[in-house]
Enzyme design. Structure first.
Site, mmCIF file in Angstrom:
data_model
loop_
_atom_site.group_PDB
_atom_site.id
_atom_site.type_symbol
_atom_site.label_atom_id
_atom_site.label_comp_id
_atom_site.label_asym_id
_atom_site.label_seq_id
_atom_site.Cartn_x
_atom_site.Cartn_y
_atom_site.Cartn_z
ATOM 1 N N LEU A 77 -3.820 -4.023 1.381
ATOM 2 C CA LEU A 77 -2.922 -2.884 1.507
ATOM 3 C C LEU A 77 -1.505 -3.414 1.704
ATOM 4 C CD1 LEU A 77 -4.810 -0.409 3.892
ATOM 5 C CD2 LEU A 77 -4.182 0.025 1.513
ATOM 6 N N ASP A 78 -0.522 -2.807 1.039
ATOM 7 C CA ASP A 78 0.869 -3.187 1.238
ATOM 8 C C ASP A 78 1.254 -2.997 2.697
ATOM 9 O OD1 ASP A 78 1.150 -3.677 -1.491
ATOM 10 O OD2 ASP A 78 1.785 -1.616 -1.904
ATOM 11 N N PRO A 79 2.282 -3.724 3.173
ATOM 12 C CA PRO A 79 2.727 -3.523 4.562
ATOM 13 C C PRO A 79 3.043 -2.066 4.884
ATOM 14 C CG PRO A 79 3.729 -5.502 3.661
ATOM 15 C CD PRO A 79 2.999 -4.842 2.528
ATOM 16 N N LEU A 80 3.667 -1.340 3.945
ATOM 17 C CA LEU A 80 3.994 0.063 4.167
ATOM 18 C C LEU A 80 2.747 0.917 4.391
ATOM 19 C CD1 LEU A 80 6.108 2.477 3.962
ATOM 20 C CD2 LEU A 80 5.484 2.550 1.527
ATOM 21 N N ALA A 81 1.650 0.553 3.736
ATOM 22 C CA ALA A 81 0.450 1.394 3.721
ATOM 23 C C ALA A 81 -0.357 1.279 5.008
ATOM 24 C CB ALA A 81 -0.427 1.014 2.533
#
Length: 342
Positions: A75-79
């Site tokens: 998962l991306d850091p934002l997610a």
């Protein structure tokens, strides 16, 4: 308090954590490794006694020798949301979660596209957004359902002839060929909430310089005719926020949610990027598991962050709170699950 019988330890298995927005998936795994590598649930008790508890290395042969741990889809850091974790021989089953069906909720913000297609990146260009209605977005969504061919962002780590795509864009090196599109399946895609301007989201403050825009145009020369990146400014009206809306989707493995939002922005004559992203399901692991199925829930990240500060007391059942939570959510791959008895 119910006790836990220990028919066979240590165990290998799978469980899901509720990743928070902010940290990388790898940092989450490294934090988990410090707890898992010191737990008799996953490490042989004799090895623990010989080695003693302490900081676990995160790389190298010594790290792998203590305990194997991995995740089934970054998962991306934002997610935030579902992150499937494999321990021991459970890591052999992680590949099945790369290609499984996943569900997401994402908030799209109109009028601006970024290099990463989300709010973590820099503004590449801005475009008019006031003309975009809910009806226009709903109409455009029909073109994104079913089997589609999707191009990943040019600012991604995917490689072309040994060089990451982002390297071409940053250095202004023309792409040797078009970015290969992937065939993915969008099983469902709908507007969950139309926020309009009633929200606190804003475009990123950091924006591309003229040199960075020229470098990106240069990189695209090999695949697009006269690529031009320029802002299309719209007169400001007070402090009105650009339109935002929430999408829910059920997609096949390999789908880029950020690309759906980016391409949708173009489809409605604007630009768009992701400002929130939640993975609500990954295969049989879900934030809200169905009660009449084999779904499994997720361990809240707070359980692990608190245990990292202090594991707390061992209960009458022989386990700390975080171990107890994992046992409740664990899918055993090797060896029977510890049984709770009164």
């Amino acid at each position: 308090m119910p006790k836990v019988t220990l028919p066979q330890l240590p165990v290998s298995g799978l469980f899901a954590v509720m990743k928070p927005s902010g940290p990388t998936s790898m940092s989450v795994i490294n934090d988990l490794k410090q707890l898992v590598g010191n737990s008799r649930l996953f490490v042989d008790a004799d090895k623990l006694e010989t080695r003693g508890k302490g900081k676990i290395p995160t790389r190298g042969k010594r790290a792998r020798g203590i305990v194997k741990i991995g995740q089934g889809g970054t998962l991306d850091p934002l997610a935030d949301g579902v992150l499937v974790v494999g321990i021991g021989k459970g890591t052999r089953h992680l590949n099945e979660f790369l290609d499984c069906v996943k569900e997401y909720r994402t908030t799209a913000l109109l009028g601006c596209e970024t290099d990463t297609y989300d709010s973590e990146g820099s503004r590449v260009r801005v475009a008019p957004w006031r003309h975009v209605t809910r009806e226009a977005v709903e109409s455009a969504l029909s073109n994104f359902r079913g089997e589609i061919h999707q191009a990943p962002p040019i600012f991604s780590a995917l490689k072309m002839e040994g060089r990451p795509l982002y390297d071409y864009a940053r250095k202004g090196i023309p792409l040797p060929r078009p970015i290969e599109k992937r065939k993915v399946t969008i099983h469902s895609l709908d507007i969950l909430e139309w926020k309009g301007s009633d929200h606190q989201f804003r475009w990123p403050e950091k924006e591309f310089t003229s040199d960075e825009k020229k470098a990106m145009e240069k990189a695209l020369e090999g695949v697009e005719e006269n690529p031009i990146i320029k802002d299309e400014l719209e007169p400001a009206v007070g402090d009105e926020s650009p339109t935002a809306f929430v999408l829910s989707m059920k997609v096949s493995g390999g789908t880029y949610v950020r690309s759906i939002v980016h391409d949708l922005g173009h489809a409605v004559g604007s630009a768009a990027h992701v400002v929130t992203l939640t993975r609500s399901r990954q295969g049989r692991f879900a934030l809200e598991p169905a009660t009449d199925s084999e779904d499994k829930g997720c361990v809240p990240w707070d359980v692990f962050s608190q245990a990292s500060e202090s594991e707390g007391d061992v209960g009458e059942d022989g386990w700390t709170q975080w171990e107890r939570e994992v046992i409740d959510h664990l899918e055993i791959v090797e060896g029977p699950k510890p049984q709770k008895t009164s």
